[in-house]
Design a protein around this motif. Structure first.
Motif, PDB file in Angstrom:
ATOM      1  N   TYR A 134      23.209  29.660 -49.805  1.00 61.31           N
ATOM      2  CA  TYR A 134      22.537  30.945 -49.658  1.00 61.31           C
ATOM      3  C   TYR A 134      21.020  30.921 -49.808  1.00 61.31           C
ATOM      4  O   TYR A 134      20.322  31.807 -49.324  1.00 61.31           O
ATOM      5  CB  TYR A 134      23.107  31.957 -50.646  1.00 61.31           C
ATOM      6  CG  TYR A 134      24.461  32.463 -50.233  1.00 61.31           C
ATOM      7  CD1 TYR A 134      24.612  33.210 -49.077  1.00 61.31           C
ATOM      8  CD2 TYR A 134      25.598  32.193 -50.986  1.00 61.31           C
ATOM      9  CE1 TYR A 134      25.842  33.684 -48.678  1.00 61.31           C
ATOM     10  CE2 TYR A 134      26.845  32.672 -50.597  1.00 61.31           C
ATOM     11  CZ  TYR A 134      26.955  33.418 -49.447  1.00 61.31           C
ATOM     12  OH  TYR A 134      28.177  33.880 -49.054  1.00 61.31           O
ATOM     13  N   ASP A 174      26.870  39.795 -55.424  1.00 60.93           N
ATOM     14  CA  ASP A 174      28.027  39.985 -54.552  1.00 60.93           C
ATOM     15  C   ASP A 174      28.882  41.131 -55.108  1.00 60.93           C
ATOM     16  O   ASP A 174      28.494  41.797 -56.074  1.00 60.93           O
ATOM     17  CB  ASP A 174      28.824  38.684 -54.393  1.00 60.93           C
ATOM     18  CG  ASP A 174      29.476  38.206 -55.688  1.00 60.93           C
ATOM     19  OD1 ASP A 174      29.533  38.960 -56.683  1.00 60.93           O
ATOM     20  OD2 ASP A 174      29.962  37.054 -55.702  1.00 60.93           O
ATOM     21  N   HIS A 206      25.831  36.123 -58.730  1.00 62.61           N
ATOM     22  CA  HIS A 206      24.812  35.593 -57.823  1.00 62.61           C
ATOM     23  C   HIS A 206      25.353  34.322 -57.168  1.00 62.61           C
ATOM     24  O   HIS A 206      25.191  33.238 -57.714  1.00 62.61           O
ATOM     25  CB  HIS A 206      23.531  35.245 -58.585  1.00 62.61           C
ATOM     26  CG  HIS A 206      22.889  36.400 -59.268  1.00 62.61           C
ATOM     27  ND1 HIS A 206      22.007  37.239 -58.637  1.00 62.61           N
ATOM     28  CD2 HIS A 206      22.999  36.859 -60.528  1.00 62.61           C
ATOM     29  CE1 HIS A 206      21.593  38.162 -59.475  1.00 62.61           C
ATOM     30  NE2 HIS A 206      22.185  37.958 -60.634  1.00 62.61           N
ATOM     31  N   PRO A 207      25.967  34.400 -55.993  1.00 63.71           N
ATOM     32  CA  PRO A 207      26.511  33.181 -55.374  1.00 63.71           C
ATOM     33  C   PRO A 207      25.406  32.250 -54.888  1.00 63.71           C
ATOM     34  O   PRO A 207      24.299  32.687 -54.582  1.00 63.71           O
ATOM     35  CB  PRO A 207      27.332  33.710 -54.204  1.00 63.71           C
ATOM     36  CG  PRO A 207      26.740  35.032 -53.878  1.00 63.71           C
ATOM     37  CD  PRO A 207      26.189  35.580 -55.166  1.00 63.71           C
ATOM     38  N   GLU A 214      28.832  36.892 -45.906  1.00 60.15           N
ATOM     39  CA  GLU A 214      28.736  37.745 -47.088  1.00 60.15           C
ATOM     40  C   GLU A 214      30.117  37.818 -47.738  1.00 60.15           C
ATOM     41  O   GLU A 214      31.108  38.101 -47.074  1.00 60.15           O
ATOM     42  CB  GLU A 214      28.283  39.151 -46.707  1.00 60.15           C
ATOM     43  CG  GLU A 214      26.809  39.268 -46.407  1.00 60.15           C
ATOM     44  CD  GLU A 214      25.926  39.075 -47.636  1.00 60.15           C
ATOM     45  OE1 GLU A 214      26.382  39.296 -48.778  1.00 60.15           O
ATOM     46  OE2 GLU A 214      24.761  38.699 -47.440  1.00 60.15           O
ATOM     47  N   PRO A 215      30.193  37.568 -49.049  1.00 60.14           N
ATOM     48  CA  PRO A 215      31.491  37.649 -49.734  1.00 60.14           C
ATOM     49  C   PRO A 215      32.103  39.042 -49.612  1.00 60.14           C
ATOM     50  O   PRO A 215      31.398  40.055 -49.649  1.00 60.14           O
ATOM     51  CB  PRO A 215      31.145  37.355 -51.200  1.00 60.14           C
ATOM     52  CG  PRO A 215      29.820  36.649 -51.142  1.00 60.14           C
ATOM     53  CD  PRO A 215      29.119  37.178 -49.933  1.00 60.14           C
ATOM     54  N   TYR A 243      35.134  41.471 -51.193  1.00 63.23           N
ATOM     55  CA  TYR A 243      36.105  41.688 -52.272  1.00 63.23           C
ATOM     56  C   TYR A 243      36.683  43.088 -52.144  1.00 63.23           C
ATOM     57  O   TYR A 243      35.961  44.044 -51.864  1.00 63.23           O
ATOM     58  CB  TYR A 243      35.429  41.559 -53.640  1.00 63.23           C
ATOM     59  CG  TYR A 243      34.876  40.186 -53.925  1.00 63.23           C
ATOM     60  CD1 TYR A 243      35.720  39.138 -54.275  1.00 63.23           C
ATOM     61  CD2 TYR A 243      33.513  39.939 -53.828  1.00 63.23           C
ATOM     62  CE1 TYR A 243      35.214  37.874 -54.533  1.00 63.23           C
ATOM     63  CE2 TYR A 243      32.992  38.677 -54.079  1.00 63.23           C
ATOM     64  CZ  TYR A 243      33.859  37.660 -54.437  1.00 63.23           C
ATOM     65  OH  TYR A 243      33.353  36.410 -54.692  1.00 63.23           O
TER      66      TYR A 243
END
Length: 196
Positions: free
Chosen positions: A121, A157, A162-163, A189-190, A192
């Motif tokens: 990222y 995320d 913070h990935p 983008e993650p 969930y």
């Protein structure tokens, strides 16, 4: 499973809002990939109690990404290192140049023919290393390498974290075909599902 190949090396320019949260541009081809080496540095803390280790915490600190590529063109060099092209089309690197962070994506082929996909990222690159050699009795290719520091991104995320990396293997359970086919059209983008 071991990997046997590496290709599709992309980068995405980052813009930051007033809070430092990243927005990613449409990915562009960085170069043809030869090698990619990622090493990770962890921060470790150990709490000792009752004459032994009671708690151990290991968190991501940063990483180093070293890319071997076929060539780094002037546009990519400018985006990654802050170099500029003058009016005659000559790439000029100055001691004051500072590159801006970018996201880096690529894929590695596995022995079974499927691919493992990656997005890092936030990576900040230094100047590319150049190795040159005269021709002798045989031809030896000389290719540049470029090294960057991988950091976590500022943008949270959906889990409030913070990935620093996204990684997926084609064909794994729960991986949609759309995730794979769209991997290089934008920085992943993650996603969930909110818990009730």
């Amino acid at each position: 499973m071991a990997t046997i190949g590496l290709d599709r090396l992309y980068y995405s320019k980052i813009t930051e809002d007033s809070n430092g949260e990243e927005t990613y541009a449409v990915p562009s081809v960085l170069a043809k990939a030869i090698t990619a080496e990622l090493s990770v540095e962890l921060v470790e803390a150990i709490l000792y109690a009752d004459d032994g280790a009671a708690e151990v915490v290991k968190d991501f600190n940063s990483g180093t990404l070293t890319l071997g590529v076929d060539d780094i063109g002037p546009t990519v060099a400018a985006d990654l290192t802050g170099a500029s092209t003058d009016d005659n089309g000559v790439l000029i690197s100055a001691s004051e140049n500072v590159g801006t962070p970018v996201a880096v994506g690529f894929r590695a082929q596995k022995a079974n023919g499927t691919y493992r996909y990656f997005w890092l990222y936030r990576a900040k690159f230094g100047l590319p290393a150049t190795n040159l050699q005269t021709k002798a009795d045989s031809i030896t290719f000389s290719t540049p390498t470029i090294e960057g520091t991988v950091m976590r991104r500022n943008k949270l995320d959906g889990m409030g974290k913070h990935p620093w990396k996204a990684e997926v293997t084609e064909g794994d359970a729960g991986v949609s075909a759309g995730t794979i086919t769209g991997w290089f059209t934008e920085v992943y983008e993650p996603v969930y599902t909110p818990e009730p």
